[in-house]
Design an enzyme around this catalytic site. Structure first.
Site, PDB file in Angstrom:
ATOM      1  N   ASN A 148      21.552   0.494 -10.115  1.00  0.00           N
ATOM      2  CA  ASN A 148      22.346   0.218 -11.305  1.00  0.00           C
ATOM      3  C   ASN A 148      21.686   0.811 -12.547  1.00  0.00           C
ATOM      4  O   ASN A 148      20.491   0.644 -12.756  1.00  0.00           O
ATOM      5  CB  ASN A 148      22.553  -1.289 -11.475  1.00  0.00           C
ATOM      6  N   ARG A 200      21.784  16.986  -2.665  1.00  0.00           N
ATOM      7  CA  ARG A 200      21.014  18.005  -3.393  1.00  0.00           C
ATOM      8  C   ARG A 200      20.394  17.466  -4.677  1.00  0.00           C
ATOM      9  O   ARG A 200      19.678  18.188  -5.363  1.00  0.00           O
ATOM     10  CB  ARG A 200      21.913  19.202  -3.706  1.00  0.00           C
ATOM     11  N   HIS A 211      27.994  -7.427  -5.346  1.00  0.00           N
ATOM     12  CA  HIS A 211      28.846  -6.675  -6.267  1.00  0.00           C
ATOM     13  C   HIS A 211      28.077  -5.484  -6.843  1.00  0.00           C
ATOM     14  O   HIS A 211      28.607  -4.384  -6.938  1.00  0.00           O
ATOM     15  CB  HIS A 211      29.331  -7.563  -7.417  1.00  0.00           C
ATOM     16  N   HIS A 212      26.833  -5.724  -7.216  1.00  0.00           N
ATOM     17  CA  HIS A 212      26.009  -4.652  -7.774  1.00  0.00           C
ATOM     18  C   HIS A 212      25.542  -3.671  -6.705  1.00  0.00           C
ATOM     19  O   HIS A 212      25.364  -2.483  -6.987  1.00  0.00           O
ATOM     20  CB  HIS A 212      24.781  -5.238  -8.483  1.00  0.00           C
ATOM     21  N   ASP A 257      19.109 -11.152 -12.774  1.00  0.00           N
ATOM     22  CA  ASP A 257      19.702 -10.518 -13.956  1.00  0.00           C
ATOM     23  C   ASP A 257      20.779 -11.446 -14.546  1.00  0.00           C
ATOM     24  O   ASP A 257      21.766 -11.000 -15.132  1.00  0.00           O
ATOM     25  CB  ASP A 257      20.291  -9.150 -13.619  1.00  0.00           C
ATOM     26  N   LEU A 278      30.270  -3.357 -14.962  1.00  0.00           N
ATOM     27  CA  LEU A 278      29.504  -4.551 -14.634  1.00  0.00           C
ATOM     28  C   LEU A 278      28.572  -4.899 -15.788  1.00  0.00           C
ATOM     29  O   LEU A 278      27.983  -4.009 -16.418  1.00  0.00           O
ATOM     30  CB  LEU A 278      28.693  -4.343 -13.357  1.00  0.00           C
ATOM     31  N   GLY A 298      25.585  -7.480 -16.249  1.00  0.00           N
ATOM     32  CA  GLY A 298      24.714  -8.543 -15.788  1.00  0.00           C
ATOM     33  C   GLY A 298      25.344  -9.268 -14.611  1.00  0.00           C
ATOM     34  O   GLY A 298      26.252  -8.757 -13.946  1.00  0.00           O
TER      35      GLY A 298
END
Length: 368
Positions: free
Chosen positions: A209, A217, A240-241, A263, A296, A298
């Site tokens: 994130n 590459r 979710h993250h 977080d 997103l 937090g």
């Protein structure tokens, strides 16, 4: 001497047993009888902005509130975390964390110090950070260090003064965590070498994130961090993250160098609806926090939920326990906690058969 009976979650196995303690663990003894409760080392959250309606940036009382909230979810050591705001606001927050560190939190968890997540981040990879990013100039670095409470700093290595800042933080014993960065594979490798050469410990702020992705590459900073034998990495595992498959890949490569963080923001533990992060309105819906643009912003994760998510993804409980305790302890240099073993701190998180919180103990005292 006090004792607890249950399924002792050790680093490599689960053992029915008794743990005897005062402020520290004094003995572990096996028992023949089984139990339907698990005794784990207390959880360690090295990146947490808020919870229970409170935010680190709001000062001493708010830090106490969020600390108590997360203790209710198994956290016995916490690092209240700043966000990118005007420098005067950041310094006020650091001084508040320093005050809490000096005085402690009554009937609460241990506050180890602050994670300085903003403002030494890239203005091009802010994520949910407000637009107050600045370079880590020598005067700002010294002012932050003078509070005596900074234990982790998130830093984008491409910023002006970044190399000198990484060296200075490292010499002061602060963990340098690469994050909110546009750097590439080579830039991350250089940063890892800079920190290690200065005798520091390198980490990564919420892997995947607010950093460039892995491409065939363009391997990006994540690859440099995973391939390093010395780099640690935070992960927000609310699913979710980071996708569970990506989590399993990183864990297979990094092993004990991977640690879970929440977080978590102010609205954690509250209802769906509008909340605030760093002075910005965010929307909480169905376990996800987003800015008005859909990004997103937090999380509303707690460490007990992160542990349950790991187990649901196929991980054993001992390994999952390491992600919320011993791995973070090693990263932060907290060699007195994170493990159920004699002479370690008597910090325990006790779970029921469905891995929900039953009790929390800090220094041999029941706090929940």
């Amino acid at each position: 001497m006090p004792y607890l009976d249950g399924q002792l979650v050790l680093a490599d196995r689960i053992l029915p047993g008794r743990i005897t303690f005062d402020t520290h663990i004094r003995a572990l003894d096996p028992l023949r009888t089984s139990s339907d409760r698990y005794i784990l080392p207390g959880f360690i959250d090295g990146h947490v902005h808020g919870g229970g309606g409170a935010d680190t940036m709001d000062g001493v009382s708010a830090i106490e509130t969020l600390s108590h909230f997360h203790m209710g979810h198994g956290t016995t050591t916490i690092l209240p975390t700043t966000i990118t705001r005007p420098w005067a606001d950041v310094m006020c927050a650091l001084r508040a964390v320093a005050e809490v560190c000096r005085n402690g939190v009554a009937n609460g968890p241990r506050v180890h110090g602050a994670h300085l997540e903003g403002p030494f981040v890239s203005p091009h990879k802010l994520g949910a950070q407000p637009p107050f990013a600045i370079a880590p100039s020598p005067d700002k670095v010294e002012e932050a260090l003078a509070t005596g409470c900074v234990r982790v700093v998130t830093l984008a290595p491409e910023l002006e003064h970044a190399d000198d800042a990484m060296r200075r933080f490292s010499r002061a014993g602060v963990r340098v965590s690469l994050g909110h960065t546009t750097t590439d594979f080579e830039g991350a490798e250089r940063a890892i070498c800079t920190v290690c050469a200065a005798g520091g410990t390198i980490g990564a702020t919420h892997l995947f994130n607010a950093m460039s992705p892995i491409e065939g590459r363009k391997p990006g900073p994540i690859t440099a961090l995973m391939c390093s034998d010395s780099a640690y990495g935070e992960m927000i595992f609310d699913t979710h993250h980071v996708h569970p498959a990506s989590f399993r890949l990183v864990e297979r490569i990094m092993g004990k160098r991977l640690l879970f963080v929440t977080d978590a923001m102010r609205g954690t533990g509250g209802p769906d609806g509008i909340s605030q992060l760093g002075g910005q309105d965010v929307t909480i819906q169905d376990g996800v926090v987003r800015l008005p643009n859909g990004s997103l912003a937090g999380s509303i994760l707690t460490l007990d939920q992160a542990l349950r998510n790991a187990v649901a993804s196929g991980m054993s409980l001992p390994k999952a326990a390491g992600l919320v305790s011993s791995n973070a302890a090693q990263y932060l240099g907290l060699h007195d906690r994170g493990v159920l073993a004699p002479d370690f701190l008597a910090d325990f998180t006790i779970l029921d058969a469905t891995l929900n919180i039953l009790e929390v103990w800090v220094g041999g005292e029941r706090r929940l």
